[in-house]
Design an enzyme around this catalytic site. Structure first.
Site, mmCIF file in Angstrom:
data_model
loop_
_atom_site.group_PDB
_atom_site.id
_atom_site.type_symbol
_atom_site.label_atom_id
_atom_site.label_comp_id
_atom_site.label_asym_id
_atom_site.label_seq_id
_atom_site.Cartn_x
_atom_site.Cartn_y
_atom_site.Cartn_z
ATOM 1 N N LYS A 66 -2.195 9.258 15.709
ATOM 2 C CA LYS A 66 -0.808 9.214 16.178
ATOM 3 C C LYS A 66 -0.706 9.993 17.475
ATOM 4 O O LYS A 66 -1.541 10.835 17.773
ATOM 5 C CB LYS A 66 0.112 9.827 15.130
ATOM 6 C CG LYS A 66 0.149 9.002 13.854
ATOM 7 C CD LYS A 66 1.471 9.130 13.154
ATOM 8 C CE LYS A 66 1.592 8.139 12.024
ATOM 9 N NZ LYS A 66 2.007 6.819 12.478
ATOM 10 N N LYS A 89 0.853 -1.181 0.000
ATOM 11 C CA LYS A 89 0.000 0.000 0.000
ATOM 12 C C LYS A 89 0.900 1.247 0.000
ATOM 13 O O LYS A 89 2.052 1.145 0.448
ATOM 14 C CB LYS A 89 -0.933 -0.006 1.200
ATOM 15 C CG LYS A 89 -0.206 0.095 2.542
ATOM 16 C CD LYS A 89 -0.941 0.948 3.530
ATOM 17 C CE LYS A 89 -0.062 1.242 4.708
ATOM 18 N NZ LYS A 89 -0.395 2.287 5.556
ATOM 19 N N HIS A 147 -0.584 -5.824 5.525
ATOM 20 C CA HIS A 147 0.024 -6.685 6.545
ATOM 21 C C HIS A 147 -0.900 -6.911 7.743
ATOM 22 O O HIS A 147 -0.736 -7.874 8.479
ATOM 23 C CB HIS A 147 1.379 -6.144 6.989
ATOM 24 C CG HIS A 147 1.314 -4.930 7.834
ATOM 25 N ND1 HIS A 147 1.361 -3.667 7.324
ATOM 26 C CD2 HIS A 147 1.177 -4.781 9.174
ATOM 27 C CE1 HIS A 147 1.273 -2.798 8.311
ATOM 28 N NE2 HIS A 147 1.161 -3.448 9.439
ATOM 29 N N ASP A 198 -3.803 6.527 5.370
ATOM 30 C CA ASP A 198 -2.733 5.670 5.873
ATOM 31 C C ASP A 198 -3.272 4.433 6.602
ATOM 32 O O ASP A 198 -2.678 3.369 6.533
ATOM 33 C CB ASP A 198 -1.836 6.488 6.818
ATOM 34 C CG ASP A 198 -0.538 5.773 7.128
ATOM 35 O OD1 ASP A 198 0.092 5.271 6.187
ATOM 36 O OD2 ASP A 198 -0.153 5.715 8.315
ATOM 37 N N HIS A 202 -6.112 -0.831 6.177
ATOM 38 C CA HIS A 202 -6.111 -1.761 7.306
ATOM 39 C C HIS A 202 -7.459 -1.846 8.020
ATOM 40 O O HIS A 202 -7.989 -2.934 8.255
ATOM 41 C CB HIS A 202 -5.075 -1.337 8.354
ATOM 42 C CG HIS A 202 -3.695 -1.184 7.824
ATOM 43 N ND1 HIS A 202 -3.161 -2.037 6.901
ATOM 44 C CD2 HIS A 202 -2.730 -0.277 8.093
ATOM 45 C CE1 HIS A 202 -1.914 -1.660 6.625
ATOM 46 N NE2 HIS A 202 -1.635 -0.592 7.336
#
Lengths: 332, 512
Positions: free
Chosen positions: B361, B169, B199, B256, B261
């Site tokens: 984050k 990605k 992943h 992101d 994910h």
């Protein structure tokens, strides 16, 4: 550790007290995990420390209640319960598993069987591991056989495999599978052979094999050699098996496999195991190495505890292996 | 023994991996160092790689095979996790490592690569099977694929051999660029040969969601709108952008983490049972679920999605920089380092159940989990231990992805003593400790799957498109809106607006 009178309820009560105490002491709490009962049949001569270490090593992958029934030479039957805990690296919660040790003089095992029956974990599988084949075959052990989903023995230490394999066949039951740690010891050999027959130089060439040579170290005919030869003869019918026995090496134990060679007029596949952990492989133009780290009993038992149903491959190989034990052996 | 199948022992042997060579573009990069090479070494340690397995590394840096091997050894020793390093095994593994230096845009480099691959067929018996791994900047994906096509390396030259390609990605920056990337990739490789790696799907605990849902009979009957009140998916990181400021300020949290994910995780939690555990059966169900997520209308974005950016803070006696103070970041950057969204799945199973997803984050801790909150008992018979009022602790099932992988269930238990007072307790299953053995790292699982041709845990193009269809409308509105950033201090659980988003439906974010 606490001693208890020979009564299943008393032993279980002791065990509960131990858990309760642990729960109070541990600030991060304890996790009680149980997937089966592992009943270990041992003799007084078996080193209690290494037996304890093996059982403890199993608990991480197969959390169980371990019941260690040890036959002694003399004394009175007794039982004690212990709980073993460890803190996983970086974890806050202790993982604990329980062990009940029962001592009974040879010939008086019958007196402690009710304790064994009463302390099995309800509704979960029972696996029996006898540290010696002779223990597994003792008549006073027989009533325990009916409890087991799986009965594990190890014939590796037996000098002449024929009788041992015949005894193993007798241990099989309608609901009970048997397993031999000697068979587990050759999983890596078999796996490597399987993977080599996926390489371009070997793929589809099994019909070219005329001879299977199995060589081991030391005296007698070990069951590992019989199993490996039997498996290959099952996969590759019509091939001739040649057994070769090398003189004992000081650094290698008796009965250790030294090499396997599959040969035909234009085919040659060799696996050779020098003293170290590696196996040198040569197949056509391919020369490579596989690492066989030494097995300890816990590694072998872990593999067997992962298979609780029928092991069709082993069941098919066992009678063949018994016949292999009668083949002539060439001394080299 | 004419067929390898006769040598199989499914109870004891792992699935066989065919002979193959792997070509890594970007062999000098961070991903190769930290993840790919340690994963390959570990697979060799587990004897999962075929005899003669070869790796050809490609990057611009001039290096000999020997220097490449030394460098990879250093990286493996440094980045190998939960695993011993065995020098003897390394020596054998390293014999299969080769290196080609060159520019991805240089046609001559592909000629050298072809010669190297032919050499591995002879010397390592790789049977002509090749797995290409694009571990490069995304801008190189299309040129590298095009060059592979032009040089004919995308086509196997031996009967029965295969060529596959793995890409990392991001799969585009939005729906349109994802379509373009895919069109160009598919000019060179067939869809079944393209492995888009996510992943997260390789994590043991994400796979365990499928085992938990479809291996047990008792949970699936509760897995629907009748019993589930809402679902919260959290992926929090305690670190900042850690030197990835340049990339991150273009991407943002939604691109992101959420587009790939977290939507994949959500699909795994909510999809229908597949007919079989086979690549396309599983991926069909994931894709169907992703298509069933209702994209937000522009006017809904303000109430259903919250962006955030962390500001400076003092944590544990140390000053922590805000995002705009990070190296390589524009001091006026409008990037969102936090995103929370409310999504709805429009199908019979999930209609009306809110799915809250948040990621950010510089949050208080690193944690990824999925919490399924069930409806309370219809009538409260018992007194809670905190005194009067309604019982505030409905049953909660938490699927923990990281760091403490496992599953916990919260339920009520009677307090010891007289009276009938109840207190919430949790029943925990800890994956790592219940099974004391090491779980394979995500890259180990995924590389092995690609070598075996199993794409179950890889993302398919229709899934990528469906994910962008969810995220694009939010990004569109956020691009056109000026936010008052930063709006949460580092070390907190995100902006207050995020709490208000849940409060509209009477919900609160959990503290994971």
């Amino acid at each position: 550790v606490s001693a208890a009178a020979l009564d299943a309820e008393r032993v279980l009560h002791e065990l509960s007290d131990l858990w309760r105490g642990l729960g109070k002491d541990a600030s991060g709490g304890v996790l009680r995990a149980c997937a089966m009962t592992v009943l270990v049949l041992a003799e007084e001569e078996d080193d209690p420390q290494s037996l304890g270490a093996t059982v403890a090593a199993l608990m991480r992958e197969h959390p169980s209640r371990a019941i260690l029934l040890r036959r002694t030479g003399a004394g009175e039957p007794e039982a004690r319960a212990t709980v073993q805990c460890w803190l996983p690296f970086g974890g806050r919660t202790q993982i604990c598993s329980e062990q009940i040790e029962i001592l009974a003089p040879r010939g008086r095992v019958g007196e402690v069987l009710p304790v064994v029956f009463g302390t099995l974990v309800a509704d979960l599988p029972v696996v029996i591991w006898a540290t010696r084949l002779a223990t597994a075959m003792a008549s006073e052990i027989k009533p325990l056989l009916a409890l087991a989903e799986k009965f594990v023995v190890d014939t590796s230490g037996v000098l002449e495999a024929g009788e041992a394999l015949a005894a193993l066949e007798r241990l099989r039951g309608a609901r009970r599978t048997v397993a031999d740690l000697a068979w587990t010891r050759i999983t890596r050999w078999r796996e490597v052979v399987r993977s080599l027959f996926n390489t371009p130089s070997c793929r589809g060439r099994s019909a070219e094999i005329e001879t299977t040579e199995v060589e081991w170290n030391g005296a007698g005919v070990p069951s590992v050699a019989c199993y490996l030869a039997a498996w290959l003869s099952r996969c590759c019918p019509g091939t001739r098996t040649a057994f070769r026995r090398a003189s004992a090496e000081t650094e290698a134990p008796e009965g250790r496999l030294r090499s396997l060679r599959l040969r035909g007029p234009d085919f040659d596949l060799r696996l050779e195991r020098p003293a170290g952990p590696g196996v040198d492989i040569a197949a056509g133009e391919l020369a490579t190495r596989a690492i066989f780290l030494p097995h300890d009993p816990a590694d072998l038992l872990r593999e067997e505890l992962s298979i609780l149903g029928r092991d069709v491959e082993f069941e098919a190989v066992l009678p063949l292996a018994k016949t292999m034990a009668t083949l002539p052996v060439e001394e080299v | 023994m004419t067929e390898p199948g006769i040598l199989e022992d499914r109870l004891r042997f792992d699935l066989p991996v065919p002979p193959a060579a792997m070509v890594i573009f970007g062999a000098n990069g961070d991903l190769t160092k930290r993840k790919l090479m340690p994963a390959l070494y570990r697979l060799a340690y587990e004897r999962r790689l075929p005899a003669g397995f070869a790796v050809i590394g490609i990057s611009r840096t001039a290096m000999t095979d020997g220097q490449f091997r030394d460098k990879m050894r250093e990286n493996v020793e440094r980045f190998l996790e939960n695993s011993p390093f065995d020098a003897t095994l390394w020596d054998d593994f390293a014999r299969g490592l080769f290196y080609v230096s060159g520019d991805l845009n240089d046609a001559a480099m592909y000629g050298t690569l072809r010669a190297r691959l032919e050499e591995t067929v002879r010397a390592r018996q790789t049977a002509g099977n090749v797995l290409f791994y694009l571990s490069t900047q995304p801008s190189y994906y299309e040129p590298a694929a095009e060059r592979l096509g032009a040089s004919g390396l995308n086509r196997a030259t031996r009967p029965g051999a295969w060529r596959r390609i793995i890409i990392e990605k991001p799969f585009g920056n939005d729906g349109a660029s994802a379509t373009q990337l895919n069109t160009n990739l598919q000019k060179v490789f067939a869809e079944e040969s393209i492995y888009r790696i996510d992943h997260y799907l390789g994590k043991e605990t994400v796979q365990n969601i499928l085992a938990f849902r479809f291996g047990n009979g008792i949970f699936e009957p509760l897995w629907n709108r009748r019993y589930v009140n809402h679902v919260q998916i959290t992926a929090a990181e305690s670190i900042g952008v850690e030197g990835r400021g340049g990339y991150y300020q273009e991407a943002g949290a939604l691109r992101d983490m959420v587009q790939n994910h977290l939507l994949q995780v959500m699909a795994t939690v909510t999809m229908e049972p597949p007919a079989a555990y086979e690549p396309n059966a599983v991926r069909d169900e994931r894709a169907k679920l992703l298509r069933a997520i209702r994209p937000l209308a522009p006017e809904e974005v303000a109430t259903h999605a919250v962006p955030g950016q962390y500001g400076p803070a003092r944590i544990g006696g140390a000053d922590v920089a805000g995002f705009r103070q990070e190296p390589g970041v524009d001091p006026e950057a409008p990037t969102h380092t936090y995103a929370a969204v409310t999504l709805f799945v429009e199908n019979w199973r999930w209609a009306g159940v809110p799915f809250y997803i948040r990621t950010g984050k510089r949050m208080p801790k690193r944690v990824t989990d999925i919490a399924i909150e069930f409806n309370s008992a219809p009538l409260s018979l018992f007194e809670p231990d905190h005194g009067g009022g309604p019982i505030r602790w409905p049953n909660l099932l938490v699927l923990r992805i990281q760091p403490e992988e496992g599953i916990s269930l919260r339920f009520f238990s009677k307090l010891p003593g007289s009276g009938m007072r109840v207190r919430p307790v949790t029943m925990d299953f800890n994956y790592g400790t219940s099974f004391g053995t090491r779980s394979p790292a995500a890259y180990e699982t995924l590389l092995l799957d690609a070598l075996q041709g199993d794409a179950t845990l890889y993302t398919r193009q229709d899934m990528v498109q469906a994910s962008w269809a969810v995220v694009d409308p939010i990004l569109q509105v956020w691009r056109e809106t000026k936010f008052d950033f930063p709006n949460y201090p580092a070390g907190t659980w995100g902006p207050a607006a995020s709490e208000r988003m849940l409060a509209r439906r009477g919900h609160v974010w959990r503290v994971p």
